[in-house]
Write an enzyme that holds these catalytic residues in place. Structure first.
Site, PDB file in Angstrom:
ATOM      1  CB  CYS A 262      -0.904  -0.011   1.237  1.00 19.20           C
ATOM      2  SG  CYS A 262      -2.077   1.374   1.277  1.00 19.20           S
TER       3      CYS A 262
ATOM      4  CG  ASP B   1      -0.849   4.065   5.272  1.00 25.99           C
ATOM      5  OD1 ASP B   1      -0.006   4.712   5.920  1.00 25.99           O
ATOM      6  OD2 ASP B   1      -2.030   3.916   5.639  1.00 25.99           O
TER       7      ASP B   1
ATOM      8  NE  ARG C 295      -0.891   4.898   8.706  1.00 25.53           N
ATOM      9  CZ  ARG C 295      -2.133   4.561   9.050  1.00 25.53           C
ATOM     10  NH1 ARG C 295      -2.552   4.759  10.280  1.00 25.53           N
ATOM     11  NH2 ARG C 295      -2.961   4.043   8.151  1.00 25.53           N
TER      12      ARG C 295
ATOM     13  CG  HIS D 290      -1.547  -1.223   5.915  1.00 28.32           C
ATOM     14  ND1 HIS D 290      -2.043  -0.200   6.694  1.00 28.32           N
ATOM     15  CD2 HIS D 290      -1.758  -0.840   4.631  1.00 28.32           C
ATOM     16  CE1 HIS D 290      -2.514   0.755   5.914  1.00 28.32           C
ATOM     17  NE2 HIS D 290      -2.360   0.399   4.655  1.00 28.32           N
TER      18      HIS D 290
ATOM     19  CB  CYS E 110      -5.658  -0.660   4.625  1.00 29.37           C
ATOM     20  SG  CYS E 110      -5.343  -0.145   2.915  1.00 29.37           S
TER      21      CYS E 110
HETATM   22 CO    CO Z   1      -3.419   1.064   3.019  1.00 25.74          CO
END
Ligand code: CO
Length: 208
Positions: free
Chosen positions: A41, A43, A45, A97, A100
């Site tokens: 992803c 993302d 993080r 994750h 998400c």
């Molecule tokens: Co995500």
């Protein structure tokens, strides 16, 4: 994080690398031979290399919202083809994750404009596993489970490509379904047996 800070960080990083090996970047420039293709992803993080402790040159990375593998995504298909045929990676990992945002959005009844078709593919995963998901009363548990099932389905999408089917059958590449637990920082292997999955898939998706 401001832009000046990024350049300052970069200078420090270069100096740190060169202090240990003054040919570090010259060696990197020679070429790459990563053994792992990471599909994860976007993302901020979920930092692909960091969470695996991987060094530059070790992992070929592809990231998008909610780690999706769509046959209409020319970029994803190109990455897979390049990784398997040219780089000859030994492992393809799809890493979802918990928490998400993409998966969360797909669980909501809302118009996301241009993101609708992207989230729809996650809604399709929900529909595919509706019987199982509807049995889960706790919303967080359901959300976590959809993250896991989405990883499984994206691994299946990887296996639907002819490039991977050929390499998988020759045992040149393995598929792994992982979830990164944002609450603990740990990687979890969902342990899905893709030999079995492939057996079932081939009835419909056989390409050679
Ligand atoms: Co995500």
């Amino acid at each position: 994080m401001n832009i000046e800070k990024i350049f300052e960080n970069n200078r420090k990083w270069v100096m740190e690398k060169l202090s240990k090996d003054d040919e570090y970047f010259e060696k990197l420039a020679i070429g790459q031979s990563p053994e792992v293709l990471y599909i994860g992803c976007s993302d901020s993080r979920v930092t692909a290399e960091k969470l695996m402790g991987a060094k530059p040159g070790e992992v070929f990375v592809y990231r998008n919202i909610a780690n999706m593998v769509s046959s209409l995504d020319f970029s994803a298909m190109s990455v897979i083809q390049y990784a398997v045929q040219q780089l000859k990676v030994k492992h393809i990992v799809v890493v979802g994750h918990y928490q998400c945002g993409g998966v969360k959005a797909a669980m909501k009844s809302k118009d996301y404009g241009i993101l609708n078709p992207w989230f729809r593919t996650i809604r399709d995963v929900y529909r595919h596993y509706e019987d199982e998901l509807e049995l889960i009363v706790d919303e967080k548990e359901k959300y976590d489970r959809l993250v896991e099932l989405n990883v499984k389905e994206q691994c299946i999408n990887v296996l639907k490509t002819s490039i991977v089917q050929k390499a998988y059958r020759k045992k040149e590449v393995k598929i792994h379904s992982w979830v990164w637990d944002i609450h603990s920082g740990r990687l979890i292997d969902l342990g899905i047996d893709f030999d079995k999955v492939l057996e079932h898939l081939m009835k419909v998706y056989h390409l050679d």
